[in-house]
Scaffold this motif. Structure first.
Motif, PDB file in Angstrom:
ATOM      1  N   HIS A  86      38.548  37.592  36.349  1.00 49.21           N
ATOM      2  CA  HIS A  86      37.585  36.764  35.565  1.00 49.21           C
ATOM      3  C   HIS A  86      37.381  35.230  36.346  1.00 49.21           C
ATOM      4  CE1 HIS A  86      41.579  35.071  34.450  1.00 49.21           C
ATOM      5  NE2 HIS A  86      40.880  33.744  34.342  1.00 49.21           N
ATOM      6  N   ALA A  87      36.380  34.610  35.711  1.00 51.44           N
ATOM      7  CA  ALA A  87      35.812  33.600  36.345  1.00 51.44           C
ATOM      8  C   ALA A  87      35.136  32.639  35.284  1.00 51.44           C
ATOM      9  CB  ALA A  87      34.921  33.673  37.786  1.00 51.44           C
ATOM     10  N   VAL A  88      35.309  31.451  35.218  1.00 52.35           N
ATOM     11  CA  VAL A  88      34.310  30.649  34.410  1.00 52.35           C
ATOM     12  C   VAL A  88      33.636  29.482  35.222  1.00 52.35           C
ATOM     13  CG1 VAL A  88      34.577  28.684  32.747  1.00 52.35           C
ATOM     14  CG2 VAL A  88      36.124  30.829  32.471  1.00 52.35           C
ATOM     15  N   GLY A 124      32.440  35.507  33.733  1.00 51.85           N
ATOM     16  CA  GLY A 124      32.461  36.966  34.016  1.00 51.85           C
ATOM     17  C   GLY A 124      33.650  37.436  33.925  1.00 51.85           C
ATOM     18  N   VAL A 125      33.691  38.578  33.593  1.00 47.99           N
ATOM     19  CA  VAL A 125      35.077  39.413  33.572  1.00 47.99           C
ATOM     20  C   VAL A 125      34.800  40.878  34.105  1.00 47.99           C
ATOM     21  CG1 VAL A 125      36.891  40.477  32.085  1.00 47.99           C
ATOM     22  CG2 VAL A 125      36.234  38.350  31.769  1.00 47.99           C
ATOM     23  N   VAL A 126      35.800  41.290  35.000  1.00 44.86           N
ATOM     24  CA  VAL A 126      35.449  42.793  35.665  1.00 44.86           C
ATOM     25  C   VAL A 126      36.854  43.447  35.547  1.00 44.86           C
ATOM     26  CG1 VAL A 126      35.050  44.187  37.413  1.00 44.86           C
ATOM     27  CG2 VAL A 126      33.676  42.369  37.143  1.00 44.86           C
ATOM     28  N   ALA A 127      37.168  44.480  34.578  1.00 49.47           N
ATOM     29  CA  ALA A 127      38.401  45.062  34.536  1.00 49.47           C
ATOM     30  C   ALA A 127      38.238  46.303  35.211  1.00 49.47           C
ATOM     31  CB  ALA A 127      38.634  45.345  32.832  1.00 49.47           C
ATOM     32  N   ALA A 128      39.536  46.619  36.029  1.00 49.68           N
ATOM     33  CA  ALA A 128      39.656  47.604  36.824  1.00 49.68           C
ATOM     34  C   ALA A 128      40.700  48.353  36.617  1.00 49.68           C
ATOM     35  CB  ALA A 128      39.792  47.206  38.294  1.00 49.68           C
ATOM     36  N   PRO A 129      40.869  49.170  35.243  1.00 52.34           N
ATOM     37  CA  PRO A 129      42.101  49.693  34.602  1.00 52.34           C
ATOM     38  C   PRO A 129      42.923  50.560  35.615  1.00 52.34           C
ATOM     39  CG  PRO A 129      40.124  49.920  33.093  1.00 52.34           C
ATOM     40  CD  PRO A 129      39.758  49.629  34.642  1.00 52.34           C
ATOM     41  N   MET A 130      42.247  51.534  36.838  1.00 49.28           N
ATOM     42  CA  MET A 130      42.892  52.243  37.625  1.00 49.28           C
ATOM     43  C   MET A 130      43.596  51.414  38.528  1.00 49.28           C
ATOM     44  SD  MET A 130      42.420  55.025  35.666  1.00 49.28           S
ATOM     45  CE  MET A 130      43.191  56.149  36.841  1.00 49.28           C
ATOM     46  N   ARG A 131      43.385  50.108  38.746  1.00 46.10           N
ATOM     47  CA  ARG A 131      43.888  49.216  39.712  1.00 46.10           C
ATOM     48  C   ARG A 131      45.104  48.463  39.130  1.00 46.10           C
ATOM     49  NH1 ARG A 131      39.446  46.301  43.347  1.00 46.10           N
ATOM     50  NH2 ARG A 131      38.350  48.022  44.402  1.00 46.10           N
ATOM     51  N   GLY A 132      44.838  48.474  37.563  1.00 43.49           N
ATOM     52  CA  GLY A 132      45.768  47.566  36.872  1.00 43.49           C
ATOM     53  C   GLY A 132      45.394  45.959  37.131  1.00 43.49           C
ATOM     54  N   GLU A 133      44.067  45.876  37.253  1.00 42.89           N
ATOM     55  CA  GLU A 133      43.775  44.388  37.662  1.00 42.89           C
ATOM     56  C   GLU A 133      42.445  43.985  36.700  1.00 42.89           C
ATOM     57  OE1 GLU A 133      44.925  44.099  42.231  1.00 42.89           O
ATOM     58  OE2 GLU A 133      42.859  44.897  41.856  1.00 42.89           O
ATOM     59  N   THR A 134      42.306  42.789  36.408  1.00 42.72           N
ATOM     60  CA  THR A 134      41.278  42.219  35.685  1.00 42.72           C
ATOM     61  C   THR A 134      40.963  40.718  36.142  1.00 42.72           C
ATOM     62  OG1 THR A 134      41.823  43.208  33.540  1.00 42.72           O
ATOM     63  CG2 THR A 134      40.372  41.308  33.560  1.00 42.72           C
ATOM     64  N   SER A 152      42.641  36.618  39.228  1.00 45.72           N
ATOM     65  CA  SER A 152      43.036  37.970  38.863  1.00 45.72           C
ATOM     66  C   SER A 152      44.320  37.878  38.269  1.00 45.72           C
ATOM     67  CB  SER A 152      43.296  39.108  40.071  1.00 45.72           C
ATOM     68  OG  SER A 152      43.720  40.210  39.825  1.00 45.72           O
ATOM     69  N   GLY A 153      44.275  38.026  36.750  1.00 47.88           N
ATOM     70  CA  GLY A 153      45.548  37.376  36.440  1.00 47.88           C
ATOM     71  C   GLY A 153      45.871  36.113  36.465  1.00 47.88           C
TER      72      GLY A 153
END
Length: 266
Positions: free
Chosen positions: A130-132, A118-128, A139-140
């Motif tokens: 992810h989980a396997v 799973g990946v969720v990118a939040a560009p306006m937060r500058g955060e991505t 987060s990074g």
């Protein structure tokens, strides 16, 4: 599933989410308008939702052509590899339409019906985020962990409301029953980000009725890999009927209250 395949799927999801997020952040037109509606006149799709899904599906077609697809804006194919991608190219479309920062790109990969990446990118937060499956949530380079145990009256929780008026009315009644029992309730407008905020310890819990698979697939895995519990009605998994994600203590307290309040029906 091999660790090598998990790593490959994560790499593909990260690339697709990064590129779609950049398109949405940098390509938003000043005169952005509604392109279509879905469940009601206020449940909207913009041209950028459609463009972002096309970008993602093009990447997947190039790098994983045998995989299946399920996307919010219409992508739907079974594939032959056993892997299926579940995509929300723009979760929080109304926020995006209004220029609010609470939106993200959600991409999950399933294998045998189970979400493994799973990946969720939040560009306006500058955060991505992810989980396997089995590998924690991140987060990074920072590992995520849900909040420590707290009594319900000290819990900050979030919820969301549907765009169908009859459902919204009942959801408001449920929220009114929960508000006096918790620290406070937030309504941010993106299920994917709410689930990641549970994972990151920014919320103690989150619930919502009426989510689709693309709304929750990535965020549900990220929350679970951060130590949160996720589910629906007692004994049932998270689904369109009800989604609840929370730190274990808050989950145990909140789930029976939502059941009693009828959060699982309209």
């Amino acid at each position: 599933m091999s660790e090598e395949l998990k790593a490959e799927l994560l790499d593909v999801a990260l690339e697709a989410a990064r590129r779609a997020g950049a398109l949405l952040r940098d390509g938003r037109p000043a005169d952005l308008a509604v392109a279509a509606t879905k469940s009601s006149p206020i449940d909207v799709v913009t041209e950028m939702d459609i463009a972002a899904e096309k970008l993602i599906t093009d990447i997947l077609a190039e790098r994983r052509p045998a995989d299946g697809l399920l996307g919010e804006e219409g992508a739907d194919s079974p594939g032959t590899s056993g892997v299926r991608w579940v995509i929300d190219p723009l979760d929080g479309t109304v926020n995006y339409l209004y220029g609010l920062p609470g939106w993200g790109v959600s991409i999950a990969a399933e294998f045998g019906g189970e979400t493994v990446v799973g990946v969720v990118a939040a560009p306006m937060r500058g955060e991505t985020y992810h989980a396997v499956l089995g590998g924690g949530a991140w987060s990074g380079p920072a590992r995520l962990a849900c909040r420590a145990a707290a009594p319900l009256d000290q819990a900050l929780v979030a919820t969301g409301f549907a765009y169908v008026q009859t459902r919204r009315a009942h959801q408001a009644e449920v929220a009114a029953r929960i508000i006096p029992l918790v620290r406070d309730v937030r309504r941010a407008g993106s299920a994917a980000l709410d689930l990641c905020d549970v994972a990151a310890g920014r919320l103690d819990g989150y619930w919502e009725r009426g989510l689709n698979p693309w709304d929750l697939a990535a965020g549900d895995l990220i929350a679970r890999e951060a130590g949160a519990l996720t589910g629906g009605r007692p004994g049932r998994p998270a689904s369109g009927e009800l989604v609840l994600a929370a730190s274990p203590a808050v989950f145990a307290s909140l789930q029976p209250l939502l059941e009693e309040a009828g959060a699982w029906h309209d």
